[in-house]
Design an enzyme around this catalytic site. Structure first.
Site, PDB file in Angstrom:
ATOM      1  N   LYS A 102     -54.299   3.528  18.655  1.00  0.00           N
ATOM      2  CA  LYS A 102     -55.057   2.156  18.500  1.00  0.00           C
ATOM      3  C   LYS A 102     -55.732   1.813  17.196  1.00  0.00           C
ATOM      4  CE  LYS A 102     -55.721   1.116  23.318  1.00  0.00           C
ATOM      5  NZ  LYS A 102     -56.462   0.767  24.452  1.00  0.00           N
ATOM      6  N   ARG A 120     -54.534   8.248  28.341  1.00  0.00           N
ATOM      7  CA  ARG A 120     -53.087   7.765  28.323  1.00  0.00           C
ATOM      8  C   ARG A 120     -52.682   7.690  26.800  1.00  0.00           C
ATOM      9  NH1 ARG A 120     -51.809   2.388  26.538  1.00  0.00           N
ATOM     10  NH2 ARG A 120     -50.102   1.434  27.582  1.00  0.00           N
TER      11      ARG A 120
HETATM   12  C1  7PJ Z   1     -54.650   0.442  27.413  1.00  0.00           C
HETATM   13  C2  7PJ Z   1     -53.911   0.310  28.408  1.00  0.00           C
HETATM   14  C3  7PJ Z   1     -55.825   1.205  27.961  1.00  0.00           C
HETATM   15  C4  7PJ Z   1     -55.330   1.180  30.050  1.00  0.00           C
HETATM   16  C5  7PJ Z   1     -52.848  -0.609  27.030  1.00  0.00           C
HETATM   17  C6  7PJ Z   1     -52.043  -0.170  23.765  1.00  0.00           C
HETATM   18  C7  7PJ Z   1     -52.375  -1.319  24.235  1.00  0.00           C
HETATM   19  N1  7PJ Z   1     -54.158   0.500  29.884  1.00  0.00           N
HETATM   20  N2  7PJ Z   1     -52.733  -0.474  28.353  1.00  0.00           N
HETATM   21  N3  7PJ Z   1     -56.220   1.522  28.950  1.00  0.00           N
HETATM   22  N4  7PJ Z   1     -54.017  -0.060  26.384  1.00  0.00           N
HETATM   23  N5  7PJ Z   1     -55.708   1.604  31.102  1.00  0.00           N
HETATM   24  O1  7PJ Z   1     -51.511   0.790  24.145  1.00  0.00           O
HETATM   25  O2  7PJ Z   1     -52.371  -0.066  22.384  1.00  0.00           O
HETATM   26  O3  7PJ Z   1     -56.708   1.408  26.838  1.00  0.00           O
HETATM   27  S1  7PJ Z   1     -51.716  -1.524  25.909  1.00  0.00           S
END
Ligand code: 7PJ
Length: 301
Positions: A241, A276
């Protein structure tokens, strides 16, 4: 010091209406998934630019191959996403999103994967759950009015994430009086609300980068121990990110895995139950080493 974190057992309940879950045990009419320390959720994007141009069948085969590789590398759960929610992105229709997500979820379910689906739409969630998904990861914190009911009816837990604003505009001017207080009380309140409505369980996620400045993100990270002291497991996602770029001066998201790993190890030591990530193998190995270093001498581990 919180030496207990690496050996803390985390639990997530799924209702028995779902098919048997890989690795879960039956517990008072529910499936209960248990794991020790910080687990890895592997990101599997099925947006058109993430795979080949070889047509739907080739795309599904490529997605399955990637999921197999993430599982071998140590992912507990695969997070399938068919719509980009990165800052500045526009949405896609439910039909388009389903077209991408459903065949992949069905193929993964057949192969015994534990599957989360990253979606904002109740319609997509309902179909994905029918196709064999186990958990809904909704970065809007269930804003779609049908979402709670869909998850409650399927018996699927949710990942509740905090987001200020909308993906298209959320990074323009994020503002909070007390970011930690606002985000934590929102997450606890929502977890209670969805459980009262029949959703079996929730993961809590402060939503790094979703309507937050670097300072907001850092405050939330420092406060992970407080959130982790609540009854719900905490998920942290910072993989590649903007904040990793800001802290490391790395413009290319594909080059941000080392920084993502550093941040996620910190989150794990602060009590996060799951991270994640894109780079699953690297995280799996590093988390094992960290758990080994933190094991209480003479303790059960
Ligand atoms: C996240 C997500 C996060 C959860 C994305 C990216 C954007 N789901 N989906 N937490 N980020 N739970 O991966 O940069 O931080 S999409």
């Amino acid at each position: 010091m919180t030496l207990a974190w690496p050996t803390r057992v985390h639990r997530l309940r799924f209702r028995r209406s779902l098919p048997p879950l890989p690795g879960a045990v039956e517990e008072r009419g529910s499936w209960e998934l248990r794991w020790t320390g910080c687990a890895v959720m592997g990101i599997l994007n099925v947006t058109p630019d993430s795979f080949s141009d070889g047509g739907r069948h080739a795309d599904v085969a490529a997605a399955v191959a990637q999921a197999e590789s993430l599982r071998r590398a140590g992912a507990l759960m695969i997070d399938v996403g068919g719509e980009s929610t990165r800052p500045g992105s526009h949405g896609v229709s439910a039909a388009e999103e389903l077209d991408r997500v459903r065949p992949v979820v069905a193929a993964l379910a057949e192969r015994g994967f534990l599957i989360s689906v990253d979606t904002l739409k109740a319609e997509v969630a309902a179909e994905a759950l029918r196709a064999g998904a186990h958990l809904i990861n909704d970065v809007s914190g269930l804003r779609d009015p049908q979402m709670v009911q869909v998850c409650a009816e399927a018996g699927a837990p949710v990942c509740l994430m905090h987001m200020q604003g909308e993906p298209r505009t959320m990074q323009r001017s994020p503002h909070y009086t007390d970011v930690v207080e606002e985000v934590h009380s929102y997450l606890r309140r929502e977890a209670e609300r969805v459980q009262v409505a029949g959703v079996p369980d929730a993961l809590l996620d402060p939503g790094l980068g979703f309507g937050k400045s670097l300072e907001h993100n850092l405050s939330l990270l420092r406060a992970v121990p407080d959130l982790a002291a609540s009854p719900w497991p905490v998920l942290i996602g910072a993989s590649r990110k903007g904040m990793i770029g800001q802290l490391s001066d790395e413009d290319d998201p594909a080059q941000r895995d080392p920084g993502s790993l550093a941040l996620h190890l910190h989150a794990a030591r602060s009590g996060a139950a799951m991270v994640r990530v894109h780079a699953v193998a690297e995280h799996g190995q590093a988390l094992k080493v960290q758990a080994g270093l933190d094991r209480v001498p003479g303790g059960a581990g």
